[in-house]
Write an enzyme that holds these catalytic residues in place. Structure first.
Site, mmCIF file in Angstrom:
data_model
loop_
_atom_site.group_PDB
_atom_site.id
_atom_site.type_symbol
_atom_site.label_atom_id
_atom_site.label_comp_id
_atom_site.label_asym_id
_atom_site.label_seq_id
_atom_site.Cartn_x
_atom_site.Cartn_y
_atom_site.Cartn_z
ATOM 1 N N GLU A 97 0.822 -1.203 0.000
ATOM 2 C CA GLU A 97 0.000 0.000 0.000
ATOM 3 C C GLU A 97 0.859 1.258 0.000
ATOM 4 O O GLU A 97 1.938 1.294 0.590
ATOM 5 C CB GLU A 97 -0.907 0.021 1.233
ATOM 6 C CG GLU A 97 -1.847 -1.165 1.324
ATOM 7 C CD GLU A 97 -2.654 -1.169 2.617
ATOM 8 O OE1 GLU A 97 -2.439 -0.277 3.450
ATOM 9 O OE2 GLU A 97 -3.482 -2.069 2.784
ATOM 10 N N CYS A 117 4.490 -7.409 8.088
ATOM 11 C CA CYS A 117 5.414 -6.960 9.127
ATOM 12 C C CYS A 117 5.530 -8.053 10.182
ATOM 13 O O CYS A 117 4.534 -8.697 10.532
ATOM 14 C CB CYS A 117 4.922 -5.664 9.764
ATOM 15 S SG CYS A 117 6.044 -4.973 11.002
ATOM 16 N N CYS A 121 2.748 -5.517 16.470
ATOM 17 C CA CYS A 121 2.233 -4.526 17.416
ATOM 18 C C CYS A 121 0.736 -4.755 17.586
ATOM 19 O O CYS A 121 0.015 -5.004 16.615
ATOM 20 C CB CYS A 121 2.520 -3.112 16.917
ATOM 21 S SG CYS A 121 4.294 -2.744 16.796
ATOM 22 N N GLY A 165 5.336 -2.297 7.090
ATOM 23 C CA GLY A 165 6.666 -2.802 7.380
ATOM 24 C C GLY A 165 7.495 -1.905 8.277
ATOM 25 O O GLY A 165 7.155 -0.754 8.538
ATOM 26 N N SER A 220 8.330 5.168 16.938
ATOM 27 C CA SER A 220 7.022 4.766 17.457
ATOM 28 C C SER A 220 7.190 4.348 18.918
ATOM 29 O O SER A 220 7.649 3.243 19.205
ATOM 30 C CB SER A 220 6.456 3.616 16.618
ATOM 31 O OG SER A 220 6.235 4.032 15.287
ATOM 32 N N ILE A 221 6.808 5.231 19.817
ATOM 33 C CA ILE A 221 6.953 4.975 21.256
ATOM 34 C C ILE A 221 5.719 4.244 21.791
ATOM 35 O O ILE A 221 5.797 3.143 22.328
ATOM 36 C CB ILE A 221 7.176 6.294 22.022
ATOM 37 C CG1 ILE A 221 8.498 6.937 21.590
ATOM 38 C CG2 ILE A 221 7.172 6.027 23.534
ATOM 39 C CD1 ILE A 221 9.728 6.161 21.971
ATOM 40 N N HIS A 222 4.571 4.887 21.700
ATOM 41 C CA HIS A 222 3.258 4.300 21.989
ATOM 42 C C HIS A 222 3.008 3.903 23.443
ATOM 43 O O HIS A 222 1.873 3.589 23.807
ATOM 44 C CB HIS A 222 2.973 3.108 21.082
ATOM 45 C CG HIS A 222 3.041 3.429 19.625
ATOM 46 N ND1 HIS A 222 2.518 4.590 19.095
ATOM 47 C CD2 HIS A 222 3.590 2.752 18.584
ATOM 48 C CE1 HIS A 222 2.734 4.609 17.792
ATOM 49 N NE2 HIS A 222 3.383 3.516 17.463
ATOM 50 N N CYS A 335 -2.839 1.639 7.948
ATOM 51 C CA CYS A 335 -1.858 0.681 7.429
ATOM 52 C C CYS A 335 -2.461 -0.715 7.368
ATOM 53 O O CYS A 335 -2.926 -1.238 8.370
ATOM 54 C CB CYS A 335 -0.617 0.644 8.318
ATOM 55 S SG CYS A 335 0.383 2.114 8.278
#
Length: 360
Positions: A97, A117, A121, A165, A220-222, A335
């Site tokens: 994509e 990927c 997550c 990815g 990317s902490i999140h 995504c």
């Protein structure tokens, strides 16, 4: 069967050297190498036969010695807000994509670096697909090529590696891709307008930092603690938060922290205080991302008042922050959503949506 080398897989120096040697061996003038390379990236074509400024015999010779990867466009959707999503099929049937995000006088292309990927997550549709394979430079930078050929008048101002990815787990292909995107002989996009987003793959961050160009890094902490981050992002076991923050501190350009807002999970006042401390430690900019409303694995989007209060709490601690504006909600612009739909699989969880990308 011999597989011909794909000219789109080489960085500018390597491609021009290869073409130069090939031209010299056939008695062609040296300028032909740059002429061919320019038609691959600056005025892109899908085949050597379309390079009509070249003699027919030369075009036939090139076609017999090299190939040009083509991505097949299978789906193109346009949102009411102008965001466009593209689904490409590669030579082996894998789907990837790409998203084009207009914002005033800016146009951001969000590109994929892997098919699927491996990181899994908890809130990401791409991770739920599993990992299929790494993309080649011809397939990563090729996404930009394809969009340029579809609409030649539209030129991207920004590129973000925030599609499918983990780009730093495919550094072997991403590194030459960065050269193709940035080099004025190829696509010529300024390094400060190219952002690589990672979950915190430390060897990749070190490799990116070693490059002389001023590419941007988004992490990317999140979650602001190891305990919470491990439940959301299994990669935290290999690359703990403290090590990721240390790498961000050593990176010689300002880093952006990406933080998807999960209702009741990582959006409480104590999380804001912890996140602000992490950001202050490495002078990071914080980009808060509302969770895409799709998905059904127990996550809910944080409410707008909660997000606003969270942002206010971070700013009060001296950290610059922005809330990403959701884009493409009507065209499955998160995504992996479109790919999952086309493969007929139930989307298990929402991913980050491709909203306005704030990079410090």
């Amino acid at each position: 069967m011999t597989v011909l080398p794909d000219l789109l897989d080489f960085d500018p120096d390597a491609a021009l050297a290869l073409l130069g040697e090939w031209m010299a061996a056939r008695g062609e003038p040296a300028y032909r190498a740059a002429q061919v390379f320019g038609r691959l990236w600056q005025r892109p074509v899908r085949s050597f036969d379309e390079m009509t400024e070249l003699p027919k015999a030369l075009r036939e010779g090139l076609a017999g010695s090299f190939r040009i990867t083509a991505l097949e466009l299978t789906t193109r959707q346009k949102s009411m807000d102008g965001t466009e999503k593209f689904l490409f099929r590669m030579h082996d049937g894998q789907l990837i994509e790409t998203v084009a995000i207009p914002d005033g006088d800016r146009l951001t292309f969000c590109i994929s670096s892997q098919a699927g990927c491996a990181l899994q997550c908890a809130f990401c549709a791409t991770g739920a697909m599993g990992f299929q394979r790494n993309l080649h430079p011809s397939e990563i930078a090729g996404q930009v090529r394809e969009l340029r050929m579809l609409t030649p008048s539209i030129v991207p101002t920004n590129i973000v590696f925030m599609g499918m990815g983990e780009p730093l787990m495919n550094w072997k292909a991403v590194s030459p891709t960065l050269s193709l995107l940035n080099d004025p002989r190829a696509l010529g996009i300024g390094a400060r307008h190219i952002t690589i987003s990672t979950v915190g793959v430390l060897p990749g961050i070190v490799a990116l930092a070693a490059r002389p160009e001023q590419f941007r890094l988004a992490i990317s902490i999140h979650a602001p603690s190891d305990a919470l981050r491990r439940t959301l992002m299994p990669v935290n076991t290999k690359y703990p938060l403290a090590d990721v923050i240390a790498a961000a501190r050593e990176f010689d350009r300002r880093v952006t922290f990406e933080y998807v807002m999960l209702g009741g999970v990582n959006d409480q006042p104590e999380h804001a205080a912890q996140l602000a401390q992490l950001a202050r430690d490495c002078r990071a900019f914080v980009n808060l991302i509302p969770l895409h409303p799709g998905g059904s694995m127990g996550f809910s989007p944080s409410t707008t008042p909660t997000i606003n209060a969270f942002a206010k709490a971070i700013r009060a601690r001296g950290v610059e922050t922005a809330v990403r504006r959701s884009r493409g909600l009507d065209i499955a612009a998160a995504c992996g959503q479109l790919r999952t739909e086309r493969l007929g699989r139930r989307l298990p969880v929402a991913a980050q949506d491709h909203g306005e990308v704030h990079v410090a």
